[in-house]
Scaffold this active site. Sequence first.
Site, PDB file in Angstrom:
ATOM      1  N   GLY A 166      -8.049  10.088   9.486  1.00 30.60           N
ATOM      2  CA  GLY A 166      -8.208  10.027  10.919  1.00 30.60           C
ATOM      3  C   GLY A 166      -9.185  11.093  11.447  1.00 30.60           C
ATOM      4  O   GLY A 166      -9.451  11.484  12.461  1.00 30.60           O
TER       5      GLY A 166
ATOM      6  N   LYS B  52       0.832  -1.209   0.103  1.00 30.29           N
ATOM      7  CA  LYS B  52       0.180  -0.022  -0.013  1.00 30.29           C
ATOM      8  C   LYS B  52       0.992   1.349   0.067  1.00 30.29           C
ATOM      9  O   LYS B  52       1.502   1.392   1.003  1.00 30.29           O
ATOM     10  CB  LYS B  52      -0.999   0.118   1.125  1.00 30.29           C
ATOM     11  CG  LYS B  52      -1.680   1.195   1.263  1.00 30.29           C
ATOM     12  CD  LYS B  52      -2.510   1.550   2.589  1.00 30.29           C
ATOM     13  CE  LYS B  52      -3.148   2.812   2.576  1.00 30.29           C
ATOM     14  NZ  LYS B  52      -3.654   3.283   3.765  1.00 30.29           N
TER      15      LYS B  52
ATOM     16  N   ALA C 105      -9.267   2.233   9.497  1.00 28.65           N
ATOM     17  CA  ALA C 105      -8.327   1.858  10.733  1.00 28.65           C
ATOM     18  C   ALA C 105      -9.025   2.506  12.025  1.00 28.65           C
ATOM     19  O   ALA C 105      -9.642   2.137  12.938  1.00 28.65           O
ATOM     20  CB  ALA C 105      -6.817   2.002  10.414  1.00 28.65           C
TER      21      ALA C 105
END
Length: 252
Positions: free
Chosen positions: A159, A98, A207
């Site tokens: 995030g 990635k 994530a």
Amino acid sequence: MAESKLVIGDRSFASRLIMGTGGATNLAVLEQALIASGTELTTVAIRRVDADGGTGLLDLLNRLGITPLPNTAGCRSAAEAVLTAQLAREALNTNWVKLEVIADERTLWPDAVELVRAAEQLVDDGFVVLPYTTDDPVLARRLEDTGCAAVMPLGSPIGTGLGIANPHNIEMIVAGARVPVVLDAGIGTASDAALAMELGCDAVLLASAVTRAADPPAMAAAMAAAVTAGYLARCAGRIPKRFWAQASSPAR
């Protein structure tokens, strides 16, 4: 119904949810979340693996039968990303990567110039490259033209949990892509993941939305269900939007 498996390069996966490991409070919670997600492919920051020996995380993925996908998180130049990918290939015995090349620490926005440069070098070196990119359809096409096995546009900055800021851009990327499109970054909750699939994405990578949730395993299960629901809804075909109401039962 469309092909139910996610196919990237020469590999196929039953799950369309790709997980990341960043932000997990500890391995025990991460293990529960990974199991709940049903993922078969999980990213691993090669720099983090080098820093802590990596045995705990890699052993966990191996025990769960999950394929590790090394990433070049933290790299700021093509040269740095290429070197990190080569180290990952040696350490993990995989040519999958990635690819992340970040412009700055505040936005964590992909550096388009360095990203394309790194992708070209890695493809030439035999890597299966999955680049983390912006939601720019032109950049996505350029990365595909270099030989990347998939393109991974962000929904919003890493995030932030802001969801998909530009749905139409994602639709344009999907419409023009000849390789899988994986929505990567910005997912905040299950409805964001479902929307990504409804927009035409082939998979979702996340994530923080799980690792920083109040209950990571429960959120992982929610994300898995959302990805499946969004995919099934897209395959089923939504009804056309109308300006005026239309009765579901015929008038007598």
